[in-house]
Enzyme design. Structure first.
Site, PDB file in Angstrom:
ATOM      1  N   GLU A 155       0.807  -1.232   0.000  1.00 17.48           N
ATOM      2  CA  GLU A 155       0.000   0.000   0.000  1.00 17.48           C
ATOM      3  C   GLU A 155       0.839   1.281   0.000  1.00 17.48           C
ATOM      4  OE1 GLU A 155      -2.706  -0.380   3.282  1.00 17.48           O
ATOM      5  OE2 GLU A 155      -3.591  -2.233   2.525  1.00 17.48           O
ATOM      6  N   GLU A 262      -6.110 -10.772  -0.940  1.00 20.21           N
ATOM      7  CA  GLU A 262      -6.925 -10.530   0.261  1.00 20.21           C
ATOM      8  C   GLU A 262      -8.409 -10.513  -0.102  1.00 20.21           C
ATOM      9  OE1 GLU A 262      -5.561  -7.121   2.466  1.00 20.21           O
ATOM     10  OE2 GLU A 262      -3.459  -7.453   1.923  1.00 20.21           O
TER      11      GLU A 262
END
Length: 352
Positions: A155, A262
């Site tokens: 991220e 995820e």
């Protein structure tokens, strides 16, 4: 003649009733297929777990999954809470469970702006980078030969269309250099591990292009990077399966692997929706199942490029969505319900 026809008709009805009853009973006892077996010729099927719940989910994990990701146990604040102090215990429990059951392990994560203690950012840029190098040496070295893939950087990209990297100490202080060095150092410690850049909302065209640009720059510099992780936290409204396909196709141009790292699909249409369903509405479960079906059709289509799909959880009795973005709100984002039974979404992705 009429009596004979009537007798035959009655006999046929009896046989039909018996057959339908037999089929119904057979369906009741029908074996639930193993996800990992269904997809053994396509990609690994993974789940994010904790050392606290692996045995709670033991039966599901052994039957359906061949890859595990520690949900939090390899993040800096857990595994390296103080300078020169490492706690491998919780992550080791997950890795040992995986090894005993013939499962792969994805390491998550080495560089992230969350769950990193403040002391990590103390001092000069060189001191911070030296601290990271030592962390990677210890953590990747500890799991060398056991962790087959790492989310090296997680991220890093900004959600602001006008910014490239997010505003966070790693990038404010070290810039893109920290990303390059993290991949280089991880590769030096374990040359056999596959190294991924991982991020959310990579189905979004703007963020997709940022990820493409980042990975291309790394590859052009000869930095060892092997894949891109599309997290895949979906709602019932966004993104669309077509957006997922567009991202896979774009990243494939870089010659890297793509994994969904995820995956979960909330039963809410908006991340901040005010509803709180104590029982999931049937129409929303139907919508969820359709999205999973279409997503997996696309993932199978790109066999060889897509090398793994990991769900962010195992069953609906525990999901991170209970805590974020609306704390305390019930959600049902996975393939198995709270009683560990397969949901409609499960059946939709095994029927092909």
């Amino acid at each position: 003649m009429i009596n004979q026809r009537f007798s035959i008709l009655v006999l046929l009805l009896i046989l039909l009733t018996f057959s339908l009853g037999f089929l119904k009973e057979e369906a009741k006892g029908m074996e639930i297929p193993s996800l990992k077996e269904v997809y053994k010729d396509y990609f690994t099927i993974g789940a994010a777990v904790s050392h606290l719940n692996i045995y709670h989910y033991e039966n599901l994990l052994k039957k359906h999954f061949n890859s595990l990701t520690p949900e939090n146990q390899m993040k800096w604040e857990v595994i390296h809470p103080k300078p020169y102090v490492y706690d491998f215990g919780p992550a080791d429990e997950i890795v040992d469970f995986a090894m005993k059951n013939g499962m792969k392990v994805r390491g998550h994560t080495l560089v992230w702006h969350n769950q990193t203690p403040g002391w990590v950012y103390a001092g000069t840029k060189d001191e911070i980078l030296a601290r990271l190098k030592e962390h990677i040496k210890e953590v990747v070295g500890h799991y060398k030969g056991k962790v087959y893939a790492w989310d090296v950087v997680n991220e890093a990209l900004s959600d602001n269309p006008n910014e490239f990297l997010r505003r966070a100490p790693w990038y404010d202080i070290c810039g893109e250099e920290v990303i390059e060095k993290a991949f280089i150092w991880a590769h030096e410690v374990d040359p056999d591990a596959k190294l991924f850049y991982n991020d959310y909302n990579l189905e979004d065209p703007i963020k997709r292009e940022k990820a493409y640009k980042l990975v291309k720059k790394l590859k052009d510099k000869g930095v060892p990077i092997h894949g891109i992780g599309i997290q895949g936290h979906w709602t019932l409204a966004w993104p669309t399966p077509k957006m997922l396909e567009d991202s896979i196709k774009r990243f494939a141009e870089l010659g890297v692997e793509v994994q969904v790292t995820e995956f979960d699909i909330s039963i809410y249409y908006d991340r901040n929706e005010n509803n709180n369903f104590k029982v999931p509405p049937e129409d929303r479960l139907e919508r969820q199942a359709q999205l999973y079906k279409e997503a997996f059709e696309i993932l199978r289509k790109y066999k060889g490029i897509v090398t793994g799909v990991t769900f962010w959880g195992v069953a609906d009795d525990y999901t991170w969505l209970y805590f974020w973005p609306v704390r305390g709100r019930e959600d049902y984002p996975l393939l198995f319900d709270k009683n560990h039974n397969p949901k409609k979404a499960f059946w939709e992705i095994v029927k092909f």
